[in-house]
Write a protein that holds these residues in place. Structure first.
Motif, mmCIF file in Angstrom:
data_model
loop_
_atom_site.group_PDB
_atom_site.id
_atom_site.type_symbol
_atom_site.label_atom_id
_atom_site.label_comp_id
_atom_site.label_asym_id
_atom_site.label_seq_id
_atom_site.Cartn_x
_atom_site.Cartn_y
_atom_site.Cartn_z
ATOM 1 N N SER A 48 -10.635 2.350 -23.955
ATOM 2 C CA SER A 48 -10.505 3.538 -24.801
ATOM 3 C C SER A 48 -9.971 4.717 -23.987
ATOM 4 O O SER A 48 -9.191 5.532 -24.499
ATOM 5 C CB SER A 48 -11.857 3.893 -25.434
ATOM 6 N N ILE A 49 -10.376 4.810 -22.722
ATOM 7 C CA ILE A 49 -9.871 5.876 -21.845
ATOM 8 C C ILE A 49 -8.378 5.686 -21.591
ATOM 9 O O ILE A 49 -7.587 6.630 -21.706
ATOM 10 C CB ILE A 49 -10.652 5.882 -20.516
ATOM 11 N N ILE A 50 -7.992 4.486 -21.251
ATOM 12 C CA ILE A 50 -6.582 4.190 -20.946
ATOM 13 C C ILE A 50 -5.708 4.431 -22.172
ATOM 14 O O ILE A 50 -4.627 5.035 -22.083
ATOM 15 C CB ILE A 50 -6.438 2.751 -20.445
ATOM 16 N N ASP A 51 -6.186 3.965 -23.341
ATOM 17 C CA ASP A 51 -5.385 4.065 -24.566
ATOM 18 C C ASP A 51 -5.134 5.512 -24.967
ATOM 19 O O ASP A 51 -4.067 5.836 -25.496
ATOM 20 C CB ASP A 51 -6.109 3.330 -25.697
ATOM 21 N N ASN A 52 -6.092 6.378 -24.719
ATOM 22 C CA ASN A 52 -5.957 7.778 -25.135
ATOM 23 C C ASN A 52 -5.383 8.683 -24.053
ATOM 24 O O ASN A 52 -5.252 9.885 -24.273
ATOM 25 C CB ASN A 52 -7.320 8.315 -25.582
ATOM 26 N N ASN A 53 -5.030 8.100 -22.903
ATOM 27 C CA ASN A 53 -4.549 8.918 -21.794
ATOM 28 C C ASN A 53 -3.352 8.296 -21.083
ATOM 29 O O ASN A 53 -3.406 8.006 -19.877
ATOM 30 C CB ASN A 53 -5.695 9.155 -20.806
ATOM 31 N N PRO A 54 -2.273 8.078 -21.821
ATOM 32 C CA PRO A 54 -1.077 7.543 -21.168
ATOM 33 C C PRO A 54 -0.546 8.523 -20.126
ATOM 34 O O PRO A 54 -0.620 9.738 -20.304
ATOM 35 C CB PRO A 54 -0.098 7.378 -22.333
ATOM 36 N N GLY A 55 -0.076 7.994 -19.034
ATOM 37 C CA GLY A 55 0.508 8.854 -18.006
ATOM 38 C C GLY A 55 -0.478 9.301 -16.945
ATOM 39 O O GLY A 55 -0.076 9.917 -15.957
ATOM 40 N N LEU A 69 -17.393 5.869 -25.835
ATOM 41 C CA LEU A 69 -16.003 5.596 -26.173
ATOM 42 C C LEU A 69 -15.213 6.887 -26.073
ATOM 43 O O LEU A 69 -15.675 7.951 -26.499
ATOM 44 C CB LEU A 69 -15.877 5.018 -27.590
ATOM 45 N N CYS A 70 -14.026 6.793 -25.512
ATOM 46 C CA CYS A 70 -13.132 7.939 -25.398
ATOM 47 C C CYS A 70 -12.198 7.961 -26.597
ATOM 48 O O CYS A 70 -11.577 6.946 -26.940
ATOM 49 C CB CYS A 70 -12.329 7.833 -24.095
ATOM 50 N N VAL A 71 -12.083 9.122 -27.242
ATOM 51 C CA VAL A 71 -11.199 9.247 -28.400
ATOM 52 C C VAL A 71 -10.256 10.441 -28.246
ATOM 53 O O VAL A 71 -9.679 10.922 -29.222
ATOM 54 C CB VAL A 71 -12.002 9.370 -29.725
ATOM 55 N N GLY A 72 -10.090 10.933 -27.023
ATOM 56 C CA GLY A 72 -9.225 12.091 -26.803
ATOM 57 C C GLY A 72 -8.688 12.132 -25.392
ATOM 58 O O GLY A 72 -8.942 11.251 -24.564
ATOM 59 N N SER A 73 -7.962 13.191 -25.104
ATOM 60 C CA SER A 73 -7.283 13.348 -23.826
ATOM 61 C C SER A 73 -8.193 13.962 -22.765
ATOM 62 O O SER A 73 -8.970 14.881 -23.042
ATOM 63 C CB SER A 73 -6.053 14.232 -24.003
#
Length: 323
Positions: free
Chosen positions: A38-45, A127-131
């Motif tokens: 969830s962290i990776i998906d919401n934080n590309p780059g 779960l991470c849902v943001g940047s």
């Protein structure tokens, strides 16, 4: 209806990877996998390095964890803790009352000193849902950590019990640690001693001790960085969809019911399942039925709320026999 921070956010320039640490056993590796994806998906780059601290990890979970590196181009490290590290405290009689696992996350700063100057500790039921873009450049100053306030009622009770003059209390499931300040202020040693001296009076031994030791040495940030979502609150009212919680970054399912409990029939399962399916643990099914007597009793209550009286009675009888 869940509202999250799934908005495009430009990743800050990084001269070093962003380090995130977990303390888990084999049982929690599956949920940790969903947290990481969830962290990776919401934080590309953003370049991440993920650390796992444990007393032991099975070969299967080691292999799955290493797959995160190849699949998502991030670094992963496992740190196996030797229980002998706690030997200096063995002469203190109270030490035998506690499992060494409650001390695990206190070892993160000393282990990573010289590797990174800051590390984000997370519980594995988040779960991470943001940047995270706003978090990365935060200035610690001389604070040993950046933390998030606990729920108002918990804060009121724990501040009174612990006699915290600041009237502030944090949930230790999310802690952004300043490695050098943590070490120079001897936070780990002081926290262990606080647990051993006063732990029998603490409701949450390690969290209470951290609040006592870190009072006046921390910065508080918005609750969006550790939004405590109690699924029992919803299920006791037979609300099966996630509430509107506004713009948050980390959802912390800190209660006794978790989103990987398929039997809870709550909408949070879908959110967990999304990230679980992206992880190397995707082939592991969610929990189809309650696994212990406490879960059986809760499930019986939830079924009664849904009007399923016979099923509720059956699970209550299972609870009685398992208790």
């Amino acid at each position: 209806m869940l509202t999250s921070l799934n908005k495009p956010s430009e990743a800050p320039e990084q001269s070093h990877p962003f380090h995130i640490a977990f303390c888990v056993d084999d049982h929690y590796c599956r949920s940790m996998g969903a947290t990481i994806t969830s962290i990776i998906d919401n934080n590309p780059g953003i370049a991440f390095t993920f650390h796992v601290f444990a007393f032991s990890i099975s070969d299967d979970n080691r292999q799955r964890f290493s797959q995160i590196s190849s699949k998502y181009n991030v670094a992963t490290h496992i740190h196996i803790i030797d229980p002998a590290i706690f030997q200096p405290f063995a002469h203190i009689s109270q030490f035998s009352y506690y499992s060494p696992t409650i001390f695990t996350r206190l070892l993160i700063p000393s282990t990573l000193r010289g590797i990174t100057d800051k590390v984000l500790y997370l519980d594995a039921d988040i779960l991470c849902v943001g940047s995270l873009a706003e978090l990365l450049p935060m200035d610690f100053g001389d604070s040993a950590a950046i933390v998030v306030p606990d729920a108002d009622e918990t804060t009121r009770r724990r501040c009174a019990a612990l006699k915290l003059s600041s009237q502030r209390y944090f949930n230790s499931g999310v802690m952004y640690m300043n490695v050098e300040e943590w070490e120079s202020q001897e936070i780990t040693e002081k926290t262990i001693h606080a647990i051993l001296q006063n732990g029998k009076d603490y409701r949450f031994p390690d969290q209470d001790a951290l609040n006592v030791v870190l009072e006046g040495k921390i910065q508080y940030i918005d609750r969006k960085w550790n939004f405590l979502y109690d699924l029992i609150h919803d299920l006791e009212k037979d609300n099966r969809q996630m509430r509107n919680i506004g713009e948050v970054v980390f959802i912390h399912f800190a209660g006794a019911v978790k989103p990987w409990n398929n039997w809870c029939l709550h909408g949070s399962r879908d959110l967990f399942a999304k990230y679980h399916a992206m992880s190397p643990w995707a082939d592991m099914a969610l929990d189809a039925a309650p696994r212990n007597y406490k879960e059986m009793r809760m499930f019986s209550r939830f079924l009664m709320k849904r009007g399923k009286v016979l099923d509720s009675f059956k699970w209550y009888m299972k609870y009685l026999s398992a208790r």
